[in-house]
Design an enzyme around this catalytic site. Structure first.
Site, PDB file in Angstrom:
ATOM      1  N   GLY A 112       0.813  -1.215   0.000  1.00 21.29           N
ATOM      2  CA  GLY A 112       0.000   0.000   0.000  1.00 21.29           C
ATOM      3  C   GLY A 112       0.845   1.263   0.000  1.00 21.29           C
ATOM      4  O   GLY A 112       2.018   1.226  -0.371  1.00 21.29           O
TER       5      GLY A 112
ATOM      6  N   ILE B 263      11.170   3.296 -11.118  1.00 23.00           N
ATOM      7  CA  ILE B 263      10.553   4.590 -11.469  1.00 23.00           C
ATOM      8  C   ILE B 263      11.126   5.629 -10.510  1.00 23.00           C
ATOM      9  O   ILE B 263      11.256   5.380  -9.311  1.00 23.00           O
ATOM     10  CB  ILE B 263       9.020   4.512 -11.310  1.00 23.00           C
ATOM     11  CG1 ILE B 263       8.456   3.432 -12.226  1.00 23.00           C
ATOM     12  CG2 ILE B 263       8.367   5.864 -11.586  1.00 23.00           C
ATOM     13  CD1 ILE B 263       8.609   3.713 -13.693  1.00 23.00           C
TER      14      ILE B 263
ATOM     15  N   HIS C 178       4.017   2.276  -8.314  1.00 23.77           N
ATOM     16  CA  HIS C 178       2.997   1.218  -8.304  1.00 23.77           C
ATOM     17  C   HIS C 178       2.114   1.328  -9.550  1.00 23.77           C
ATOM     18  O   HIS C 178       1.693   0.313 -10.108  1.00 23.77           O
ATOM     19  CB  HIS C 178       2.122   1.319  -7.047  1.00 23.77           C
ATOM     20  CG  HIS C 178       2.863   1.023  -5.774  1.00 23.77           C
ATOM     21  ND1 HIS C 178       3.110   1.967  -4.817  1.00 23.77           N
ATOM     22  CD2 HIS C 178       3.420  -0.141  -5.315  1.00 23.77           C
ATOM     23  CE1 HIS C 178       3.775   1.419  -3.809  1.00 23.77           C
ATOM     24  NE2 HIS C 178       3.980   0.152  -4.087  1.00 23.77           N
TER      25      HIS C 178
ATOM     26  N   LEU D 158       0.319   3.681  -2.038  1.00 22.21           N
ATOM     27  CA  LEU D 158       0.625   3.546  -3.468  1.00 22.21           C
ATOM     28  C   LEU D 158       1.072   4.872  -4.077  1.00 22.21           C
ATOM     29  O   LEU D 158       0.574   5.934  -3.734  1.00 22.21           O
ATOM     30  CB  LEU D 158      -0.614   3.000  -4.187  1.00 22.21           C
ATOM     31  CG  LEU D 158      -1.106   1.654  -3.626  1.00 22.21           C
ATOM     32  CD1 LEU D 158      -2.419   1.247  -4.271  1.00 22.21           C
ATOM     33  CD2 LEU D 158      -0.060   0.558  -3.806  1.00 22.21           C
TER      34      LEU D 158
ATOM     35  N   GLY E 241       9.129  -4.621  -8.784  1.00 19.72           N
ATOM     36  CA  GLY E 241       9.983  -3.523  -9.243  1.00 19.72           C
ATOM     37  C   GLY E 241      11.456  -3.839  -9.038  1.00 19.72           C
ATOM     38  O   GLY E 241      11.837  -4.530  -8.092  1.00 19.72           O
TER      39      GLY E 241
ATOM     40  N   GLN F 204      15.042  -8.474  -3.686  1.00 19.27           N
ATOM     41  CA  GLN F 204      13.744  -9.120  -3.485  1.00 19.27           C
ATOM     42  C   GLN F 204      13.295  -9.840  -4.762  1.00 19.27           C
ATOM     43  O   GLN F 204      12.836 -10.983  -4.726  1.00 19.27           O
ATOM     44  CB  GLN F 204      12.720  -8.059  -3.084  1.00 19.27           C
ATOM     45  CG  GLN F 204      11.273  -8.529  -3.118  1.00 19.27           C
ATOM     46  CD  GLN F 204      10.327  -7.499  -2.537  1.00 19.27           C
ATOM     47  OE1 GLN F 204      10.212  -7.388  -1.328  1.00 19.27           O
ATOM     48  NE2 GLN F 204       9.646  -6.744  -3.374  1.00 19.27           N
TER      49      GLN F 204
ATOM     50  N   SER G 188       9.528   5.502  -3.542  1.00 23.55           N
ATOM     51  CA  SER G 188       9.380   4.543  -2.453  1.00 23.55           C
ATOM     52  C   SER G 188       8.359   5.092  -1.477  1.00 23.55           C
ATOM     53  O   SER G 188       8.302   6.306  -1.243  1.00 23.55           O
ATOM     54  CB  SER G 188      10.728   4.366  -1.736  1.00 23.55           C
ATOM     55  OG  SER G 188      10.526   3.772  -0.474  1.00 23.55           O
ATOM     56  N   SER G 189       7.581   4.188  -0.883  1.00 26.75           N
ATOM     57  CA  SER G 189       6.604   4.643   0.112  1.00 26.75           C
ATOM     58  C   SER G 189       7.308   5.282   1.296  1.00 26.75           C
ATOM     59  O   SER G 189       6.732   6.097   2.006  1.00 26.75           O
ATOM     60  CB  SER G 189       5.759   3.457   0.596  1.00 26.75           C
ATOM     61  OG  SER G 189       5.156   2.838  -0.516  1.00 26.75           O
ATOM     62  N   ARG G 190       8.570   4.908   1.525  1.00 25.94           N
ATOM     63  CA  ARG G 190       9.299   5.440   2.678  1.00 25.94           C
ATOM     64  C   ARG G 190       9.827   6.863   2.435  1.00 25.94           C
ATOM     65  O   ARG G 190      10.257   7.519   3.378  1.00 25.94           O
ATOM     66  CB  ARG G 190      10.446   4.509   3.067  1.00 25.94           C
ATOM     67  CG  ARG G 190       9.939   3.195   3.654  1.00 25.94           C
ATOM     68  CD  ARG G 190      11.051   2.355   4.257  1.00 25.94           C
ATOM     69  NE  ARG G 190      10.519   1.291   5.078  1.00 25.94           N
ATOM     70  CZ  ARG G 190      10.359   0.026   4.694  1.00 25.94           C
ATOM     71  NH1 ARG G 190      10.686  -0.336   3.471  1.00 25.94           N
ATOM     72  NH2 ARG G 190       9.863  -0.873   5.518  1.00 25.94           N
TER      73      ARG G 190
HETATM   74  O1  PAF Z   1       7.917  -4.889  -2.128  1.00 20.94           O
HETATM   75  C1  PAF Z   1       6.971  -4.914  -1.307  1.00 20.94           C
HETATM   76  O2  PAF Z   1       6.158  -3.989  -1.224  1.00 20.94           O
HETATM   77  C2  PAF Z   1       6.825  -6.110  -0.372  1.00 20.94           C
HETATM   78  O3  PAF Z   1       8.051  -6.586   0.027  1.00 20.94           O
HETATM   79  C3  PAF Z   1       5.949  -7.232  -0.954  1.00 20.94           C
HETATM   80  C4  PAF Z   1       6.571  -7.835  -2.199  1.00 20.94           C
HETATM   81  C5  PAF Z   1       4.579  -6.697  -1.264  1.00 20.94           C
HETATM   82  C6  PAF Z   1       5.795  -8.363   0.085  1.00 20.94           C
HETATM   83  O4  PAF Z   1       5.211  -7.903   1.247  1.00 20.94           O
END
Ligand code: PAF
Length: 278
Positions: A26, A174, A32, A28, A145, A151, A183-185
């Site tokens: 989320g 992006i 995203h 977003l 991404g 990951q 990034s959401s952060r």
């Molecule tokens: O990249 C993320 O937002 C998270 O690590 C994911 C892949 C949704 C798993 O919780």
């Protein structure tokens, strides 16, 4: 858009069309949106796009930002609707994890370096939740991404090793107009930190330019990258490393398929970014 708020309803979905999943936590933003667009293109005219929103407690280390991680439910729902998402899966934590859960999915090689060293248990949490999402929604493909390069590599490895019948689609990072990776952060950064965070992209470009000019020594590239980052007074480097993009192991000499990856704190906020070397 159909909204699924329990595992049971998501599992009982009758699937007769190709389904492409965009797993998210989320909050977003425009990266995203790009993942959703690529998912749509991949799903084709007859297919469907699902977005999952789940802030996964298992992938946050103790003392990290799980509690304060942004959860703008309504804005995320509107975002998905506007983006033309077909299914939004938004389960509560208690529905995803039993109190006495005792089974996890763990990748043990790629997870031991870079982020894995700094964030113990993080990738076990990621693999476990992604495997669960794959089992619950049974997508044909899933989109990730490249900002979270490690990951992506680990999810690919898990899919290969555990025979998930799911295509993994990678989407290039992006960026904001000034180069900072979305990034959401980023929203944790104060004005000064946000300004200085652009040094990450500058440092990566510096490393890539050196490699492009023929520099082969990983140590010299990494040291120039560190120097660039250190020009930002608020930056505190967690790691800056040159690795093989397949094995994610550190390398000493630049070779085809090398990746420069970094993690840097600005205040309490930890940002990551990476670049493939030419
Ligand atoms: O990249 C993320 O937002 C998270 O690590 C994911 C892949 C949704 C798993 O919780």
């Amino acid at each position: 858009m159909e909204i699924l708020t329990t595992v049971a309803t998501a599992r009982s979905l009758v699937k007769n069309k190709p389904l492409v999943l965009v797993p998210t936590m989320g909050a977003l933003h425009k990266a995203h949106l790009q993942l959703i667009r690529i998912a749509r293109a991949h799903a084709g005219p007859d297919g469907e796009v699902a977005v999952s929103i789940f802030v996964n407690p298992l992938q946050f280390e103790p003392g990290s930002d799980y509690q304060r991680y942004p959860r703008p439910e309504k804005a995320d729902e509107d975002f998905c609707r506007d983006a033309g998402v077909d299914l939004l899966f938004r389960p509560p934590v208690g529905d995803m994890y039993f109190d006495d859960r005792s089974t996890f999915v763990e990748e043990t090689s790629l997870s031991s370096v870079l982020e894995g060293k700094s964030r113990l248990g993080h990738f076990r949490g990621v693999c476990t939740v992604v495997a669960k999402l794959f089992n619950i929604l049974a997508p044909d493909a899933a989109v990730f991404g490249e900002k979270d390069f490690q990951q992506l590599a680990i999810v690919r490895r898990m899919v290969r090793d555990l025979n998930f019948n799911i295509d993994i689609i990678a989407v290039p990072t992006i960026r904001e107009d000034d180069g900072l990776a979305c990034s959401s952060r980023n929203q944790y950064l104060n004005v000064e930190e946000r300004k200085q965070a652009t040094v990450l992209r500058k440092a990566l470009m510096k490393g890539a330019a050196m490699a492009g000019d023929g520099e082969k020594s990983a140590a010299r590239i990494v040291s120039a990258v560190r120097e660039t980052i250190e020009q930002a007074a608020l930056a505190r480097i967690d790691y800056a490393d040159l690795v093989d993009a397949e094995s994610l192991q550190s390398i000493e000499v630049v070779r085809p398929n090398s990746l420069l990856a970094l993690a840097v704190f600005f205040g309490k906020t930890r940002l990551i970014d990476n670049i493939r070397l030419p």
